[in-house]
Design a protein around this motif. Structure first.
Motif, short mmCIF file in Angstrom:
data_model
loop_
_atom_site.label_atom_id
_atom_site.label_comp_id
_atom_site.label_asym_id
_atom_site.label_seq_id
_atom_site.Cartn_x
_atom_site.Cartn_y
_atom_site.Cartn_z
N PRO A 341 0.86 -1.18 0.00
CA PRO A 341 0.00 0.00 0.00
C PRO A 341 0.90 1.24 0.00
CG PRO A 341 0.04 -1.02 2.18
CD PRO A 341 0.92 -1.86 1.31
N HIS A 342 0.50 2.30 -0.71
CA HIS A 342 1.39 3.47 -0.77
C HIS A 342 1.02 4.53 0.28
CE1 HIS A 342 -1.30 6.44 -2.83
NE2 HIS A 342 -1.97 5.33 -3.06
N HIS A 343 -0.13 4.36 0.94
CA HIS A 343 -0.56 5.26 2.03
C HIS A 343 -0.48 6.75 1.65
CE1 HIS A 343 -0.89 1.81 4.55
NE2 HIS A 343 0.40 1.59 4.63
N GLY A 344 -0.92 7.06 0.43
CA GLY A 344 -0.97 8.47 0.04
C GLY A 344 0.34 9.03 -0.49
N HIS A 345 1.36 8.20 -0.62
CA HIS A 345 2.67 8.67 -1.13
C HIS A 345 2.54 9.14 -2.58
CE1 HIS A 345 7.10 8.67 -1.43
NE2 HIS A 345 6.92 8.18 -2.64
N ASN A 348 -1.66 11.20 -7.08
CA ASN A 348 -2.81 11.24 -8.00
C ASN A 348 -3.57 9.92 -8.10
OD1 ASN A 348 -0.62 10.08 -9.34
ND2 ASN A 348 -1.12 10.96 -11.34
N ILE A 349 -3.51 9.12 -7.03
CA ILE A 349 -4.35 7.92 -6.95
C ILE A 349 -4.90 7.83 -5.52
CG2 ILE A 349 -3.09 6.62 -8.75
CD1 ILE A 349 -1.73 5.03 -6.48
N PRO A 350 -5.99 7.07 -5.29
CA PRO A 350 -6.52 6.95 -3.93
C PRO A 350 -5.47 6.42 -2.94
CG PRO A 350 -8.15 6.19 -5.49
CD PRO A 350 -6.89 6.45 -6.28
N THR A 373 6.45 10.04 -6.80
CA THR A 373 5.30 10.54 -6.01
C THR A 373 4.07 10.74 -6.90
OG1 THR A 373 6.04 12.80 -6.39
CG2 THR A 373 6.76 11.75 -4.33
N HIS A 374 4.22 10.40 -8.18
CA HIS A 374 3.17 10.71 -9.15
C HIS A 374 3.18 9.62 -10.21
CE1 HIS A 374 0.56 13.85 -10.88
NE2 HIS A 374 1.04 13.51 -12.05
N PHE A 375 2.01 9.06 -10.52
CA PHE A 375 1.93 8.08 -11.62
C PHE A 375 1.68 8.85 -12.92
CE2 PHE A 375 0.57 3.84 -9.38
CZ PHE A 375 1.78 3.82 -8.72
#
Length: 448
Positions: A341-345, A348-350, A373-375
Motif C-alpha cells: 500500500p502506498h498510504h498516500g505517497h 494522483n491515486i486513492p 510521487t506521481h503516476f
C-alpha cells in the motif's frame, strides 16, 4: 530478530522451492537461516517428499548448519517463524487449465492474473491467504509474510483492504526480469549501480527512468526497444511480440510484457485461440515442464537447482523473495520492486490502493521510493480500470456472491459482453466448486 532464523514456506512442494533454497544458501553468510519448514497439503504430499529430499541433499552439499523440515501441519510449522513465504496454487495445475480453457472456449483470453482466469485464481487463493494470515497473527504475529502467489496484486489489495495485518509484501518476478534485461542490454557490470523507477500495478508496470551510477540512460534504452534493436521480453510464459515503435515512443515509457494483454488484445487472443484449437493451453505446457522437473528432482545424485527450472515462467521469483527477506532481516535500506500500500505517497491515486513500485526495504518493511510521487497521467486510465477490477475481485472472494463475481468480470477490459460475463461466471464457479467453499450457497442456486 532471534539468533535462530526460521523461514516457513507454504506451498513447499512447489517446483520453485529448490531456487528459494539456493537463494538462502547463496546468502547464508548474511542470512543464516537455521530452519526452513516446507508446508504443503495432502494432495501435494508426493511432491513435498521429493522436494524435501532434494533440499536435504542441497544443504548437505553446501555444508551449512540449516535444518529442513517438511509437514502438512501449517500451525505446527509457524511456531516461532520469522518469515513466511507463500507460493501456493489452490487446485494445482488442473484448476489453472480450467481457468484458461473455459474463457478460451467462449473466445476470451485466459491468463492466470487477468481477465476471467485471473479473477478465478484470485477467488480460490484469497480466502486461503486470509486463513494463513489468521494463523500467523495468532502463532507468530511478528513474522513477515512474503507472498509470491499469483495474482499477487489482487492478493495484496485484498489483504490490506480486508484484514488488519500489516507485515505483508507481494513479490513478482517481472521487475526482476526487466532489471536483468536492462543489465544485459546496457552491458552493466556488478560495479555499476542500477536504479529503476518502476510504477503501476502487478503485471501492469511501466518503467519511466533507468539510472546507472546516478545518470539517466532511459532515452538510450527506450530508443533501443522502440527501434527493435533491443527486445524487452525476458518472461518465459508470454509470447515474444514486440510492442509497436509508435506505442513506445508515444508513451515514452517501457511497458512490462504483460501489457501485451491490453495493447495487443487482438493479437494475443488470436495466438491463444490458435493454441486452444490445437488442444493446448499454457497450463499443459507447465504440466509438462513440471513433470520433467520432478523426474530430475527424484535423482538421488542431484544436489543443486537444475538449469531446467528456468523454463518455468516464474524463474527468479524465489531469488526476489530471498532479497526481500535479506533486506528486512539486515535492515539494508536497498531498492526493490514490490506490491505494497502506498498510504498516500502517490499524489494522483486513492491513498488506500496497493500498488507495485520501486521501494526501499529495511527492518520496518517497504517504503515507496522518494523519487516516485506521481503516476504518469498517460496510463492512469488503464491503471484505474485494472485497480477497479482488483478491488471488485477481492470483494467477491470475500462474499462468495454471484453478483460480486459479475461486477468484477464486467469491470475487466478483457471481457466484452455482459451476457458472456454471466456465462463465464456460471461455468467457472461450477467448474471450481471444490475450491470455492465460501461460494457454497451461490453454487446451490446455480446448479440445474
Amino acid at each position: 530478530m532471534s539468533q535462530k532464523l526460521k523461514v516457513v514456506t507454504i506451498g513447499g512442494g512447489s517446483s520453485y522451492t529448490p531456487e528459494l533454497l539456493e537463494g538462502f544458501l547463496k546468502r547464508y553468510h548474511e542470512l543464516p537461516v537455521s530452519e526452513l519448514w516446507l508446508v504443503d497439503v495432502e494432495d501435494g504430499q508426493e511432491k513435498l517428499d521429493i522436494i524435501h529430499a532434494l533440499c536435504l541433499r542441497m544443504v548437505e552439499k553446501a555444508g551449512v548448519p540449516m535444518k529442513v523440515f517438511k509437514t502438512l501441519d501449517r500451525r505446527q510449522a509457524l511456531e516461532g517463524a520469522d518469515f513466511v513465504t507463500t507460493q501456493l496454487r489452490v487446485g494445482q495445475l488442473d484448476a489453472r487449465e480450467k481457468d484458461e480453457r473455459i474463457p478460451l472456449s467462449h473466445g476470451y483470453l485466459g491468463q492466470e492474473t487477468n481477465g476471467a482466469a485471473g479473477l478465478f485464481k484470485g477467488l480460490r487463493t484469497i480466502p486461503v491467504i486470509f486463513d494463513i494470515i489468521k494463523d500467523v497473527q495468532e502463532i507468530c504475529p511478528d513474522a513477515w509474510v512474503i507472498n509470491f502467489t499469483n495474482p499477487a496484486g489482487m492478493v495484496t489489495e485484498a489483504v490490506y483492504r480486508h484484514t488488519n495485518f500489516k507485515r505483508f509484501i507481494g513479490v513478482c518476478n517481472i521487475p526482476v526480469g526487466m532489471k536483468m534485461f536492462i543489465t544485459d542490454v546496457l552491458k552493466l557490470t556488478e560495479k555499476d549501480d542500477l536504479s529503476i523507477d518502476l510504477f503501476g500495478l502487478n503485471h501492469m508496470v511501466f518503467l519511466r527512468d533507468v539510472l546507472v551510477n546516478g545518470k539517466s540512460r532511459f532515452a538510450e534504452l527506450l530508443d533501443g526497444v522502440a527501434s527493435g534493436k533491443l527486445t524487452a521480453n525476458s518472461v518465459k510464459n508470454i509470447f515474444d511480440l514486440p510492442f509497436s515503435e509508435g506505442l513506445i515512443r508515444s508513451l515514452n515509457l517501457l511497458p512490462c510484457s504483460y501489457l501485451l494483454y491490453y495493447f495487443k488484445q487482438k493479437e494475443m487472443l488470436a495466438i491463444e485461440m490458435g493454441e486452444y484449437y490445437k488442444g493446448g493451453a499454457r497450463a499443459q505446457v507447465v504440466k509438462k515442464v513440471e513433470k520433467q522437473l520432478f523426474e530430475l528432482y527424484k535423482d538421488p545424485d542431484l544436489n543443486i537447482k537444475p538449469k531446467e527450472l528456468e523454463l518455468r515462467g516464474g524463474a527468479y521469483y524465489s531469488d526476489a523473495a530471498c532479497e526481500v527477506i535479506n533486506a528486512i532481516y539486515n535492515d539494508k535500506q536497498t531498492e526493490h520492486y514490490v506490491n505494497i500500500p502506498h498510504h498516500g505517497h502517490i499524489d494522483n491515486i486513492p491513498a488506500d490502493w496497493a500498488v507495485e513500485m520501486t521501494a526501499i526495504l529495511g527492518r520496518d518493511g517497504a517504503k515507496p521510493h522518494a523519487r516516485i510521487t506521481h503516476f504518469d497521467e498517460k496510463v492512469l486510465g488503464l491503471i484505474y480500470t485494472i485497480k477497479g477490477f482488483e478491488v471488485a475481485a477481492s470483494q467477491a472472494a470475500l462474499s462468495g456472491e454471484f453478483n460480486d463475481v459479475l461486477l468484477a468480470l464486467n469491470l475487466s477490459p478483457l471481457i466484452h459482453s455482459d451476457r458472456d460475463a454471466e456465462v463465464l461466471a456460471r461455468e467457472l464457479i461450477l467448474a471450481h466448486e471444490k475450491w470455492l467453499p465460501n461460494f457454497a450457497a451461490t453454487i446451490e442456486k446455480l446448479k440445474p
